[in-house]
Each structure stands twice: as structure tokens, then as C-alpha cells.
Enzyme design. Structure first.
Site, short mmCIF file in Angstrom:
data_model
loop_
_atom_site.label_atom_id
_atom_site.label_comp_id
_atom_site.label_asym_id
_atom_site.label_seq_id
_atom_site.Cartn_x
_atom_site.Cartn_y
_atom_site.Cartn_z
N ASN A 1 0.84 -1.19 0.00
CA ASN A 1 0.00 0.00 0.00
C ASN A 1 0.88 1.25 0.00
OD1 ASN A 1 0.56 -0.81 2.78
ND2 ASN A 1 -0.93 0.72 3.45
N CYS A 42 -10.30 -4.88 0.07
CA CYS A 42 -11.44 -3.96 0.11
C CYS A 42 -12.35 -4.26 -1.08
CB CYS A 42 -10.95 -2.51 0.08
SG CYS A 42 -10.25 -1.98 -1.51
N CYS A 49 -10.75 -3.56 -4.48
CA CYS A 49 -9.73 -4.54 -4.85
C CYS A 49 -10.34 -5.89 -5.18
CB CYS A 49 -8.68 -4.67 -3.75
SG CYS A 49 -7.50 -3.29 -3.79
N GLU A 52 -2.97 -4.82 -3.13
CA GLU A 52 -3.45 -5.71 -4.19
C GLU A 52 -3.37 -5.01 -5.55
OE1 GLU A 52 -6.24 -6.39 -0.61
OE2 GLU A 52 -4.92 -4.83 -1.36
N GLU A 59 0.23 5.27 0.65
CA GLU A 59 -0.71 6.32 1.05
C GLU A 59 -0.32 7.66 0.44
OE1 GLU A 59 -2.03 4.42 5.34
OE2 GLU A 59 -0.76 6.20 5.35
N CYS A 115 -3.89 0.53 -2.87
CA CYS A 115 -3.87 -0.70 -2.07
C CYS A 115 -2.76 -1.63 -2.54
CB CYS A 115 -5.21 -1.42 -2.18
SG CYS A 115 -6.60 -0.53 -1.47
#
Length: 136
Positions: free
Chosen positions: A44, A88, A91, A57, A46, A55
């Protein structure tokens, strides 16, 4: 743990260690195996302008596509905490673009695999690429 799953686990752990999560301090790593048995990892990333982050993934999928992969055969997500760190919703749909509903999604923490699901369990009755195939 099978040798294939161990490869995914180690790749996800290494990626997670490189995650950029200065705001949440919630580092996640992911690794997937493509149709050529190559392993691709992501972490990830940010961003101060929420929700512009990426993310883990999504990073692993982008790495797969960048090297010519087009099918996810298995994916692992590694994250901290007492709860399961499952993909999520966005994803889950990203994974579905490159995976069939029977593909395994493994959820892990530092101690190992905590749970395994089929993508169909995580995203039932999903909309995928085959929904957009038109008869000529």
C-alpha cells in the site's frame, strides 16, 4: 504451507516491509501468482490527499500487467491486527478482472495464513469481463 504459498507469503511480507503508510501506519503487502507461475508483489502507498492512495493488491496487479501477465491464479494479502485483512471492495473487483470466482484469496498476518476464501465467496455473483462480451 505449500512451497507455492510460501513464495507468495514471503513476497507479500517483503513488499509489506516497504509499504508507504505514514498516515495510518497500517502496512499491507500482497503477492499473486500469474498464469506463468510468476510471483508479483505490491504494497500500500498512502497519499496526503486521501483517498488517492493505492492498495497493496492494486500494486501487485499492476506489476503483473506490466510484465505481461493477464490471469491471477492465486493471491495473498498480508496485514496486521486481530481482524482479517481481506481485500477492500474495490480490490475485490480489481482481482475479479483477472481472476475467476474459484481463485483462492489467502489472508495472512506475520504468523502465517489465517484464512483462505474463493474470490466467489468474497465477491458473490460478480460482474466480470465475460459480462461485456458481445455477439458479433
Amino acid at each position: 504451507m505449500s512451497s507455492e504459498l510460501a513464495r507468495l507469503f514471503e513476497a507479500a511480507r517483503a513488499a509489506r516491509d516497504r509499504a508507504y503508510a505514514p498516515y495510518s501506519a497500517f502496512q499491507v503487502g500482497s503477492a499473486l501468482r500469474d498464469e506463468h507461475d510468476r510471483v508479483h508483489a505490491g504494497c500500500n502507498v498512502e497519499n496526503a490527499a486521501y483517498p488517492v492512495g493505492t492498495c497493496a493488491e492494486a500494486g501487485a496487479i499492476a506489476a503483473m500487467v506490466a510484465t505481461g501477465g493477464r490471469a491471477i491464479r492465486e493471491i495473498l494479502v498480508l496485514g496486521p491486527g486481530p481482524g482479517l485483512v481481506t481485500p477492500c471492495g474495490a480490490c475485490r473487483q480489481r482481482i475479479r478482472e483477472f481472476a475467476s470466482p474459484d481463485v483462492l484469496v489467502h489472508v495472512a498476518d506475520f504468523d502465517g495464513i489465517r484464512a483462505s476464501f474463493t474470490l466467489g465467496t468474497l465477491l458473490p455473483d460478480s460482474f466480470g469481463p465475460e459480462n461485456l462480451v458481445h455477439d458479433a
